[in-house]
Design a protein around this motif. Structure first.
Motif, PDB file in Angstrom:
ATOM      1  N   LEU A 140       0.844  -1.197   0.000  1.00 55.84           N
ATOM      2  CA  LEU A 140       0.000   0.000   0.000  1.00 55.84           C
ATOM      3  C   LEU A 140       0.877   1.244   0.000  1.00 55.84           C
ATOM      4  N   HIS A 141       0.482   2.205  -0.797  1.00 55.67           N
ATOM      5  CA  HIS A 141       1.117   3.526  -0.779  1.00 55.67           C
ATOM      6  C   HIS A 141       0.078   4.497  -0.232  1.00 55.67           C
ATOM      7  N   VAL A 142       0.332   5.046   0.952  1.00 56.13           N
ATOM      8  CA  VAL A 142      -0.657   5.841   1.685  1.00 56.13           C
ATOM      9  C   VAL A 142      -0.110   7.247   1.919  1.00 56.13           C
ATOM     10  N   ILE A 143      -0.967   8.242   1.750  1.00 60.70           N
ATOM     11  CA  ILE A 143      -0.585   9.640   1.972  1.00 60.70           C
ATOM     12  C   ILE A 143      -1.587  10.304   2.908  1.00 60.70           C
ATOM     13  N   THR A 144      -1.097  11.125   3.817  1.00 61.28           N
ATOM     14  CA  THR A 144      -1.947  12.017   4.579  1.00 61.28           C
ATOM     15  C   THR A 144      -1.682  13.443   4.104  1.00 61.28           C
ATOM     16  N   PHE A 145      -2.789  14.192   3.877  1.00 62.44           N
ATOM     17  CA  PHE A 145      -2.654  15.525   3.286  1.00 62.44           C
ATOM     18  C   PHE A 145      -3.721  16.451   3.844  1.00 62.44           C
ATOM     19  N   ASN A 146      -3.283  17.484   4.547  1.00 63.70           N
ATOM     20  CA  ASN A 146      -4.169  18.550   4.995  1.00 63.70           C
ATOM     21  C   ASN A 146      -4.254  19.586   3.883  1.00 63.70           C
ATOM     22  N   SER A 147      -5.438  19.788   3.342  1.00 63.05           N
ATOM     23  CA  SER A 147      -5.567  20.638   2.151  1.00 63.05           C
ATOM     24  C   SER A 147      -5.317  22.108   2.425  1.00 63.05           C
ATOM     25  N   GLY A 148      -5.220  22.502   3.692  1.00 69.32           N
ATOM     26  CA  GLY A 148      -4.697  23.824   3.995  1.00 69.32           C
ATOM     27  C   GLY A 148      -5.698  24.868   4.427  1.00 69.32           C
ATOM     28  N   SER A 149      -5.184  25.844   5.153  1.00 70.17           N
ATOM     29  CA  SER A 149      -5.988  26.960   5.627  1.00 70.17           C
ATOM     30  C   SER A 149      -6.181  27.967   4.501  1.00 70.17           C
ATOM     31  N   SER A 150      -7.278  28.678   4.573  1.00 67.75           N
ATOM     32  CA  SER A 150      -7.535  29.770   3.637  1.00 67.75           C
ATOM     33  C   SER A 150      -7.305  31.080   4.372  1.00 67.75           C
ATOM     34  N   ILE A 151      -6.327  31.852   3.914  1.00 63.60           N
ATOM     35  CA  ILE A 151      -5.998  33.128   4.534  1.00 63.60           C
ATOM     36  C   ILE A 151      -6.407  34.241   3.577  1.00 63.60           C
ATOM     37  N   ILE A 152      -7.341  35.058   4.021  1.00 64.27           N
ATOM     38  CA  ILE A 152      -7.909  36.074   3.133  1.00 64.27           C
ATOM     39  C   ILE A 152      -6.843  37.008   2.574  1.00 64.27           C
ATOM     40  N   SER A 153      -5.861  37.335   3.406  1.00 68.85           N
ATOM     41  CA  SER A 153      -4.833  38.292   2.978  1.00 68.85           C
ATOM     42  C   SER A 153      -3.782  37.676   2.059  1.00 68.85           C
ATOM     43  N   ASP A 154      -3.786  36.343   1.929  1.00 65.26           N
ATOM     44  CA  ASP A 154      -2.788  35.652   1.113  1.00 65.26           C
ATOM     45  C   ASP A 154      -3.331  35.500  -0.305  1.00 65.26           C
ATOM     46  N   THR A 155      -2.816  36.286  -1.222  1.00 58.22           N
ATOM     47  CA  THR A 155      -3.289  36.244  -2.608  1.00 58.22           C
ATOM     48  C   THR A 155      -2.477  35.289  -3.467  1.00 58.22           C
ATOM     49  N   ILE A 156      -1.419  34.704  -2.893  1.00 58.17           N
ATOM     50  CA  ILE A 156      -0.561  33.787  -3.647  1.00 58.17           C
ATOM     51  C   ILE A 156      -1.003  32.345  -3.447  1.00 58.17           C
TER      52      ILE A 156
END
Length: 300
Positions: A22-38
């Motif tokens: 088995l090839h297993v990955i854990t991934f947190n898709s991330g926070s959304s920061i309003i001021s971060d336009t990148i």
């Protein structure tokens, strides 16, 4: 004739050597920061797509996924189906915790989710938010190729209260034992804890020679960036921290572990780097060494 026989034997051996892996990955898709336009979701999505195309995992435990992200992720991952509980609704924000799995490799035998607070286990959300509870999606899967049956628990520990996290960790282990029994177990997740924390010590406590879970990066025969902080805070100075782990019990041999530092120009894949492991089911379970500790949930 003898040459053809050698080719046949080689093909059988090669097939068997890959069976049960088995090839297993854990991934947190991330926070959304309003001021971060990148590091917007739209900018990060092509990087996420390329990463999973390159890695080609069998199973992905994801955290901080809302309906918008779930729809786009299912589009860029056409070979996968996802597991979420039936009690979700469009009002859920970053609480879906889906488990993506290759449709042609696994059958779902059972699935659900539960929530943990410092006061106990909750089976229905009952109007609580992520910063009030911990979220766990789980499934019982069968490998179509090898016939192995195993459980996967995908965790998002959302709270930041050390005392309550300790209680929640013990309750989580208790629930895993109740659901999985003596079966193989994989735990993916964002735990927001480092290896010196009491919460971490409880989760990987040695309460059973075979059934207690261990950090796969400590068991891996090879790896890369295994001790590198998975939380990168989109490059914010001094904010990097350990957060994301994959735990397994003694039914697995851990071949490789890696924290993937993915960044394209100034865009991060997420404010959490994905963590991967390569596992193989063991015919004879690996016996855990060291002193046996008291059951961590005895008083819970």
């Amino acid at each position: 004739m003898r040459y053809c026989l050698y080719i046949l034997i080689f093909a059988v051996v090669s097939s068997c050597s890959h069976s049960g892996q088995l090839h297993v990955i854990t991934f947190n898709s991330g926070s959304s920061i309003i001021s971060d336009t990148i590091n917007t979701w739209e900018n990060r999505l092509p990087i996420i797509q390329q990463y999973f195309k390159n890695q080609n995992p069998d199973i992905i435990g994801m955290q901080q996924v809302n309906f918008k992200r779930l729809r786009s992720l299912s589009t860029i991952l056409p070979a996968y189906s996802y597991i979420v509980s039936q009690d979700i609704d469009e009002a859920d924000e970053d609480q879906l915790n889906p488990i993506f799995y290759k449709t042609d490799k696994f059958r779902i035998l059972a699935k659900s989710r539960f929530y943990i607070s410092g006061e106990g286990i909750i089976t229905q959300k009952d109007l609580v938010t992520c910063n009030q509870i911990h979220l766990i999606t789980w499934s019982k899967l069968e490998s179509i190729e090898s016939g192995h049956i195993f459980f996967i628990f995908n965790v998002h520990f959302c709270k930041d209260n050390d005392d309550e996290d300790i209680i929640s960790s013990a309750l989580f282990l208790k629930r895993v034992r109740e659901l999985a029994g003596n079966a193989p177990v994989i735990v993916t997740g964002s735990f927001h804890m480092n290896e010196a924390s009491r919460t971490y010590r409880i989760i990987r406590s040695n309460w059973d020679r075979f059934l207690s879970i261990e950090n796969s990066s400590e068991l891996a025969k090879s790896g890369k960036n295994q001790k590198y902080p998975s939380y990168n805070a989109y490059g914010e100075e001094g904010m990097a921290a350990m957060s994301d782990y994959i735990f397994v019990n003694s039914y697995f041999d851990v071949r490789r572990s890696e924290t993937h530092r993915i960044k394209k120009q100034n865009v991060y894949i997420s404010d959490y780097y994905p963590v991967s492991v390569n596992l193989k089911f063991l015919f004879n379970r690996r016996m855990r060494q060291g002193n046996i500790t008291e059951l961590p949930w005895r008083n819970q």
